[in-house]
Each structure stands twice: as structure tokens, then as C-alpha cells.
Design an enzyme around this catalytic site. Structure first.
Site, PDB file in Angstrom:
ATOM      1  N   GLU A 170       0.795  -1.236   0.000  1.00 21.64           N
ATOM      2  CA  GLU A 170       0.000   0.000   0.000  1.00 21.64           C
ATOM      3  C   GLU A 170       0.824   1.281   0.000  1.00 21.64           C
ATOM      4  OE1 GLU A 170      -3.027   0.131   2.962  1.00 21.64           O
ATOM      5  OE2 GLU A 170      -3.976  -1.733   2.324  1.00 21.64           O
ATOM      6  N   GLU A 360      -4.803  -8.782   1.237  1.00 24.46           N
ATOM      7  CA  GLU A 360      -5.344  -8.518   2.581  1.00 24.46           C
ATOM      8  C   GLU A 360      -6.833  -8.298   2.452  1.00 24.46           C
ATOM      9  OE1 GLU A 360      -3.740  -5.174   4.805  1.00 24.46           O
ATOM     10  OE2 GLU A 360      -1.686  -5.833   4.435  1.00 24.46           O
TER      11      GLU A 360
HETATM   12  C1  GAL Z   1      -3.718  -2.156   5.774  1.00 27.22           C
HETATM   13  C2  GAL Z   1      -2.309  -2.441   6.198  1.00 27.22           C
HETATM   14  C3  GAL Z   1      -2.212  -3.456   7.287  1.00 27.22           C
HETATM   15  C4  GAL Z   1      -3.311  -3.378   8.315  1.00 27.22           C
HETATM   16  C5  GAL Z   1      -4.669  -3.144   7.689  1.00 27.22           C
HETATM   17  C6  GAL Z   1      -5.796  -2.898   8.668  1.00 27.22           C
HETATM   18  O1  GAL Z   1      -3.801  -0.918   5.182  1.00 27.22           O
HETATM   19  O2  GAL Z   1      -1.571  -2.923   5.109  1.00 27.22           O
HETATM   20  O3  GAL Z   1      -0.926  -3.369   7.840  1.00 27.22           O
HETATM   21  O4  GAL Z   1      -3.014  -2.519   9.326  1.00 27.22           O
HETATM   22  O5  GAL Z   1      -4.618  -2.067   6.817  1.00 27.22           O
HETATM   23  O6  GAL Z   1      -5.899  -1.565   9.011  1.00 27.22           O
END
Ligand code: GAL
Length: 449
Positions: A170, A360
Site C-alpha cells: 500500500e 489482505e
Molecule cells: C492495511 C495495512 C495493514 C493493516 C490493515 C488494517 O492498510 O496494510 O498493515 O493494518 O490495513 O488496518
């Protein structure tokens, strides 16, 4: 409401994984030669982290990695995504390699392979070595040189066993929160930091891909983007234009130069005008492109914005999910599986995207341990809805080859500290006791039947 969801509908070779990151999970911040990172420094400052939590111990993954990998395995996953702490490998960011740092990741990788978990390594998940921040960090033109060295070292050390690589996590997240809004490490604010940080991240993501390709035979290389569908609050022209500007920042800024389209352009959007102006002066713009094997997609919310002239540069302001009274998570993030489906289709329709992995996906809720159990039905529901949406996109031809739940264990959630819980496994951060939540058991049944 939904047709029954089965994991076999996603195909045989689908990557089912959980994702974690070094700064959020490892702890052991000063052990065995590790240098400090910007998150160690930032968390020390008064008022930056909710509840004052620091990533000193986090989930103690450094010592408990075997147990945590066993949990991932027990829940039925076949893949495991983690990131490498740059300052554990190169304590000063450049220069000397810390052998004990390499040895730690050797152990993690070997344990993954022994358990039949395919390791996915993220090269950069937000924890820049403090030594490099002292020299300007992502805003410095030296970033490309620094990052290249780090990628060289990692691929030479682990490329014999690791085939799946994610270059950046990101870039919009760490450049905007860290170098524009000051909410994340290193806490910088202003375009003089943000614009060069964006450009350096764009260059590093492509260059990182090239280095992995050169050093790792049969590598499968990706990089991960956050994305959020943006809706105008009303159909007024001002709101529609505000939504377009937010869309550029949230969804287009990093992928378009990568795919050879250059930076997005938008009449009247001063911030992009400035980026274009800088870009003319910057070197190596032709090096912004790389042909990734997959694009990582991370979609946590959709958003609604309205025109707000007082907000600098974007003149757009979010209309919060809470005030719109739509379903949302404990972070206040709108739950919108249909918009996840549309984002998957939209990224797929860019020419040049060959494969998508959802690197994710997950949600925070106010979990509670009651009689040794965490009954997180909202999270189970969330995963079911998002997986249905993914399957729909896949059936309509989007080449999606993996889904990584965020995250394995409740961890250090950046500026939110330890309060926001995203894990499939609950962690008591004073005792490190792990309790598998209902969502963890749900995955086990879903994946192992
Ligand atoms: C994403 C990030 C993660 C995690 C997730 C939840 O943006 O890559 O590290 O924190 O959000 O907030």
C-alpha cells in the site's frame, strides 16, 4: 440469502492465506542486532498512538513464530504472508548485513515450508530504518539506491526458497499517512514530503520488481495496492468532481504509472499538476513501469465524499459511514462487499494486469473473550460476504488466484495501537495468550471441510 459457499468453488490451486507484517507482529525490537525503525521512534512520541501502545513486543512473533504458523496451518491455510523488517537485516538501512536478522527469516521460511505453507514475502510494509529517515526517508532521492540494496540482500538470502514476492504494501497508505497527513510514521506533513515520496515509491515498486526478477529463478512477483470505491455524496457537480479527485489518490496514483500510463491527469486538480511539474524534473521516469505477475488488491472500505473547499489540495471531505448510518466496522469503515466486487473488476480491466491476488481483507470488531471464547459472528459474516463477492468476480472471468485474511493474530494496528482487533486469533497482549475466535474456526471448517 447466499448460496452455500465452498472453498472448492475457488479452484484447486487457490492460495488461501493469512497476512501479517513485521512491525505489527514481531516485537523483539532491539534484539539480536536489529536497528530502530520509524515506527519505534514514532510510537515513542506522546499522543501519536491511541492508548500509548508501542510495537516493542507486539505479538512476540519473533519468538512464537512456530506456534503462530501452526495456528495458521490448523485453520486450514496453505499460504502465509509476512514482511521483512528492513532494520533487522540492515540495521543502518545500508551497509552492514545483520546475520542474525537473516537467520530469523531463514527460520520462519523453513518453518513455513515444513508445514506446507507457501511463504509470500512482502519487502516493504511501512517500517523504514530510522537511519534512512534521518537522511530524508521516502522523500529522499536516495531512496531508489537504498531500496535496491535491501531488495538485493533479501532476494539473495531467501530467493532459493521464496518464490512469491510482494514489493510494496500500500504505497498510498504510507506516503499519505506518513508524509502528508502526519498520522503515521514518520509523521511528516506537506507536499514537499508527499510528492517526492510518491514518486520514489513509484520508482521503487518497479525497480524492486526488476531486482526480484533478476535474482530469483521462477519468481512470482507482485505489489499490493489499497483501493476504495469512491461515491459522490450528491449528484451535484462539485461533489462529483471531489469524488474524481479522491478516486485518483485512492485508486489510480500508483498503478497507472506502473502500467505505463504515467500519472493521472485531472483538470483543476492542483496536487496532480504539481506532481506532473515535478515529474518533468525528476530522473528515470521511464523506469516507473514493470510487468508484474500479479497485482495485490486490499480493499477495506468504500467511501463517500463531498466537496469541501477548506480541505487543501483535494477539496474533498469524507462523509463518514457512521453519519450515513450504513453498516460499518469498529474502525468506522463501511462494509460494502458489492463495492469490493466492482473494484476487483475495475483493476482487472486495466490492460496489463495478468492476475490478481487479494493480499489482505478483513475487519476490526470489538471482540470480547467470554468463558475462553470469542464469538465474532460479525467477522464471520464479513468474510462470507467478501468471499461471495470475490467468487462472483472470479466466475465472471477475473483471474483471481488468492485470498489472504488480515490478519492471523490481533496485532499492533499502527496509530490505533492495540485496541483495533483484526485477528482470527485473539491475543491478550499482556500474557500473549492466544484464543482462536469463531472466525478462525469458521475458516477451518470452510477450508478443511
Ligand atoms: C492495511 C495495512 C495493514 C493493516 C490493515 C488494517 O492498510 O496494510 O498493515 O493494518 O490495513 O488496518
Amino acid at each position: 440469502m447466499h448460496t452455500a459457499l465452498t472453498s472448492s468453488s475457488f479452484g484447486k490451486n487457490f492460495h488461501w492465506g493469512v497476512a501479517i507484517s513485521a512491525a505489527q507482529n514481531e516485537g523483539a525490537w532491539n534484539l539480536h542486532g536489529r536497528g530502530a525503525s520509524i515506527w519505534d521512534d514514532f510510537a515513542r512520541k506522546q499522543g501519536k498512538i491511541k492508548g500509548g501502545g508501542r510495537p516493542l513486543i507486539a505479538c512476540d512473533f519473533y519468538h512464537r513464530y512456530k506456534d503462530d504458523l501452526l495456528l495458521a496451518k490448523a485453520m486450514g491455510f496453505n499460504s502465509f504472508r509476512f514482511s521483512i523488517s528492513w532494520s533487522r537485516i540492515l540495521p543502518e538501512g545500508m551497509g552492514r548485513v545483520n546475520k542474525e536478522g537473516i537467520a530469523f527469516y531463514d527460520r520462519v521460511i523453513d518453518a513455513c515450508l515444513e508445514l506446507g505453507l507457501t511463504p509470500f514475502v512482502t519487502l516493504y510494509h511501512w517500517d523504514l530504518p530510522s537511519a534512512l529517515q534521518k537522511e530524508g526517508g521516502w522523500a529522499s532521492h536516495q531512496m531508489l539506491k537504498w531500496f535496491s540494496r535491501f531488495v538485493q540482500v533479501c532476494t539473495q538470502a531467501f530467493g532459493d526458497r521464496v518464490k512469491h514476492w510482494i514489493v510494496l504494501n500500500e504505497p498510498m497508505g504510507f506516503t499519505s499517512l506518513g508524509y502528508m497527513l502526519g498520522k503515521h510514521a514518520p509523521g511528516k506533513t506537506g507536499l514537499q514530503y508527499f510528492l517526492p515520496a510518491v514518486h520514489n515509491a513509484v520508482l521503487c515498486q518497479a525497480e524492486g520488481g526488476r531486482i526480484v526478477r533478476a535474482n530469483v529463478p521462477r519468481a512470482i512477483i507482485g505489489t499490493s495496492f489499497s483501493c476504495s470505491e469512491v461515491h459522490p455524496h450528491t449528484q451535484r457537480e462539485d461533489d462529483i468532481k471531489a469524488a474524481r479527485r479522491a478516486d485518483i489518490l485512492l485508486n489510480r496514483l500508483f498503478i497507472e504509472p506502473l502500467l505505463g500510463r504515467g500519472y493521472p491527469e485531472e483538470p483543476g486538480f492542483q496536487l496532480m499538476d504539481k506532481l506532473h511539474l515535478h515529474n518533468k524534473a525528476w530522473k528515470y521516469t521511464e523506469r516507473m513501469q514493470f510487468n508484474f505477475d500479479f497485482i495485490g488488491i486490499q480493499n477495506y472500505f468504500s467511501t463517500t465524499v463531498r466537496y469541501q473547499p477548506l480541505i487543501p489540495y483535494v477539496q474533498a471531505m469524507e462523509v463518514k459511514a457512521r453519519s450515513r448510518k450504513v453498516p460499518h466496522t469498529a474502525m468506522g469503515w463501511e462494509i460494502a462487499p458489492d463495492s469490493f466486487y466492482r473494484m476487483l473488476k475495475r483493476f482487472w480491466l486495466y490492460g496489463g494486469v495478468k492476475e490478481i491476488m487479494v493480499t489482505e481483507s478483513g475487519a476490526a470488531f470489538a471482540d470480547q473473550v467470554l468463558n475462553g471464547q470469542v464469538n465474532d459472528t460479525e467477522r464471520v459474516d464479513y468474510f462470507q460476504q467478501y468471499l461471495q463477492a470475490l467468487l462472483r468476480a472470479k466466475k465472471e472471468g477475473v483471474n483471481i488466484s488468492g485470498y489472504f485474511a488480515w490478519t492471523l493474530t490481533d496485532n499492533f494496528e499502527w496509530a490505533e495501537g492495540y485496541k483495533a482487533r483484526f485477528g482470527l486469533v485473539h491475543v491478550d497482549h499482556t500474557t500473549q495468550l492466544r484464543t482462536i475466535k469463531s472466525s478462525g474456526f469458521w475458516f477451518r471448517n470452510f477450508l478443511l471441510g
